[in-house]
Design a protein around this motif. Structure first.
Motif, PDB file in Angstrom:
ATOM      1  N   ASN A  50       0.830  -1.199   0.000  1.00 30.52           N
ATOM      2  CA  ASN A  50       0.000   0.000   0.000  1.00 30.52           C
ATOM      3  C   ASN A  50       0.873   1.260   0.000  1.00 30.52           C
ATOM      4  OD1 ASN A  50      -2.645   1.358   0.221  1.00 30.52           O
ATOM      5  ND2 ASN A  50      -1.910   1.950   2.257  1.00 30.52           N
ATOM      6  N   ALA A  51       1.905   1.264   0.825  1.00 29.67           N
ATOM      7  CA  ALA A  51       2.791   2.429   0.901  1.00 29.67           C
ATOM      8  C   ALA A  51       3.541   2.637  -0.412  1.00 29.67           C
ATOM      9  CB  ALA A  51       3.783   2.259   2.052  1.00 29.67           C
ATOM     10  N   LEU A  52       4.017   1.567  -1.002  1.00 29.09           N
ATOM     11  CA  LEU A  52       4.737   1.693  -2.271  1.00 29.09           C
ATOM     12  C   LEU A  52       3.824   2.241  -3.361  1.00 29.09           C
ATOM     13  CD1 LEU A  52       6.754  -1.663  -2.178  1.00 29.09           C
ATOM     14  CD2 LEU A  52       7.724   0.647  -2.004  1.00 29.09           C
TER      15      LEU A  52
ATOM     16  N   ASP B 143      15.172   8.138   9.689  1.00 30.64           N
ATOM     17  CA  ASP B 143      16.046   9.163   9.105  1.00 30.64           C
ATOM     18  C   ASP B 143      17.261   8.535   8.442  1.00 30.64           C
ATOM     19  OD1 ASP B 143      14.359  11.179   9.927  1.00 30.64           O
ATOM     20  OD2 ASP B 143      15.570  11.755  11.666  1.00 30.64           O
ATOM     21  N   ALA B 144      17.858   7.544   9.092  1.00 31.70           N
ATOM     22  CA  ALA B 144      19.046   6.898   8.544  1.00 31.70           C
ATOM     23  C   ALA B 144      18.719   6.145   7.257  1.00 31.70           C
ATOM     24  CB  ALA B 144      19.651   5.952   9.570  1.00 31.70           C
ATOM     25  N   ILE B 145      17.561   5.537   7.209  1.00 25.85           N
ATOM     26  CA  ILE B 145      17.149   4.811   6.006  1.00 25.85           C
ATOM     27  C   ILE B 145      16.943   5.779   4.849  1.00 25.85           C
ATOM     28  CG2 ILE B 145      15.300   3.404   5.010  1.00 25.85           C
ATOM     29  CD1 ILE B 145      14.995   2.222   7.919  1.00 25.85           C
TER      30      ILE B 145
ATOM     31  N   LEU C 140       5.936   3.990  -6.245  1.00 25.77           N
ATOM     32  CA  LEU C 140       7.172   3.215  -6.292  1.00 25.77           C
ATOM     33  C   LEU C 140       6.899   1.761  -6.644  1.00 25.77           C
ATOM     34  CD1 LEU C 140       8.910   4.536  -3.044  1.00 25.77           C
ATOM     35  CD2 LEU C 140       9.371   5.248  -5.407  1.00 25.77           C
ATOM     36  N   ARG C 141       7.856   1.161  -7.324  1.00 21.91           N
ATOM     37  CA  ARG C 141       7.833  -0.272  -7.568  1.00 21.91           C
ATOM     38  C   ARG C 141       9.107  -0.866  -6.985  1.00 21.91           C
ATOM     39  NH1 ARG C 141       6.220  -1.260 -13.779  1.00 21.91           N
ATOM     40  NH2 ARG C 141       5.790  -3.365 -12.990  1.00 21.91           N
TER      41      ARG C 141
ATOM     42  N   ALA D  34       7.903   3.444   7.396  1.00 19.10           N
ATOM     43  CA  ALA D  34       7.714   4.867   7.650  1.00 19.10           C
ATOM     44  C   ALA D  34       8.550   5.729   6.712  1.00 19.10           C
ATOM     45  CB  ALA D  34       8.072   5.183   9.099  1.00 19.10           C
ATOM     46  N   ALA D  35       9.654   5.181   6.213  1.00 17.02           N
ATOM     47  CA  ALA D  35      10.562   5.958   5.363  1.00 17.02           C
ATOM     48  C   ALA D  35      10.101   6.058   3.918  1.00 17.02           C
ATOM     49  CB  ALA D  35      11.954   5.331   5.403  1.00 17.02           C
ATOM     50  N   ILE D  36       9.182   5.213   3.505  1.00 15.67           N
ATOM     51  CA  ILE D  36       8.852   5.116   2.080  1.00 15.67           C
ATOM     52  C   ILE D  36       8.406   6.440   1.453  1.00 15.67           C
ATOM     53  CG2 ILE D  36       7.163   4.106   0.470  1.00 15.67           C
ATOM     54  CD1 ILE D  36       7.649   1.442   1.923  1.00 15.67           C
ATOM     55  N   PRO D  37       7.510   7.222   2.069  1.00 16.09           N
ATOM     56  CA  PRO D  37       7.149   8.498   1.432  1.00 16.09           C
ATOM     57  C   PRO D  37       8.357   9.415   1.237  1.00 16.09           C
ATOM     58  CG  PRO D  37       5.569   7.924   3.140  1.00 16.09           C
ATOM     59  CD  PRO D  37       6.703   6.966   3.284  1.00 16.09           C
TER      60      PRO D  37
END
Length: 245
Positions: A77-79, A190-192, A84-85, A216-219
């Motif tokens: 869902n986030a991707l 943040d690091a990701i 993103l793929r 959480a980092a995806i957006p």
């Protein structure tokens, strides 16, 4: 489910003309129809036409250790929400246990790769055991509706001549990574995101589908890539590098 990647090896050996203008009402209708058609074409791909037009390069986002009913739906869902793929390196045991999630990965426009059946240290096994790990995963993913993988990521990034030989027997290209998110090691969101910012054209990033910080980092990963003119692509079986979908 085994959730901790150990001893990740660093950067490895691991995109009409018209004679006469149409009446304004007709042009508007055509534009609306084209927009609707474009929306239909991208269902299941997660692609964003605006992103595609701005691509100056492609990177591969990869997620190991799926699928699961706990993490896969939220990740997909986030991707998709962020255009993103990604390539999902699935363990065979989980593909066999959760075939609907494999189909969901494909339906969301992701690519599915082989990540062994039980996630062992393959370099510590004999050839017959390595063959079993790889071949059973090929079958489990195919049985689940994920197609026959042509990409293989050895657990922990550990490989040797025997592992490569067995993978090649099944038509698999070995894929390691260029950028390690360190999410397996407790990296912060943040690091990701900072790790994703290091990606350049053709490179591959390692992540894991079970990491809450990665989710959480995806957006922000999507925003970071867009700011650099990079789009998420597939991994070429010929070169092992990220290319246009």
């Amino acid at each position: 489910m085994k959730r901790v990647e150990r001893a990740k090896r660093g950067k490895a050996v691991k995109r009409v003309s018209r004679r006469r203008a149409a009446p304004r009402s007709l042009a508007l209708g055509l534009a609306v129809a084209a927009t609707a058609a474009a929306g239909t074409a991208t269902v299941g791909t997660g692609a964003t036409p605006a992103h595609a037009a701005a691509c100056t390069g492609y990177v591969a986002l990869t997620f190991d250790d799926g699928p699961s009913t706990t993490h896969t739906p939220a990740l997909l869902n986030a991707l998709r929400q962020n255009g993103l793929r990604a390539t999902m390196f699935n363990q065979g045991q989980y593909a066999a246990a959760y075939p609907a999630q494999v189909r969901a990965q494909v339906g969301a426009g992701m690519w599915v790769g082989n990540h062994s059946y039980t996630h062992p240290h393959l370099t510590q096994l004999g050839q017959a055991q390595i063959d079993s790990e790889i071949s059973r995963t090929q079958q489990a993913i195919a049985n689940a509706g994920g197609g026959t993988p042509n990409l293989f990521r050895p657990p922990y990034g550990e490989t040797n001549t025997t592992v490569r030989t067995v993978a090649a027997k099944y038509g698999l290209t070995q894929v390691i990574w260029d950028v390690d998110s360190q999410d397996w090691n407790g990296a912060s969101t943040d690091a990701i995101v900072r790790a994703a910012a290091r990606l350049t054209n053709g490179q591959i990033m390692l992540m894991h589908e079970w990491s809450a910080n990665t989710l959480a980092a995806i957006p922000r990963i999507a925003q970071t890539l867009a700011s650099k003119g990079l789009c998420s692509g597939r991994i070429s079986p010929q070169t092992g590098r990220a290319v246009a979908p």
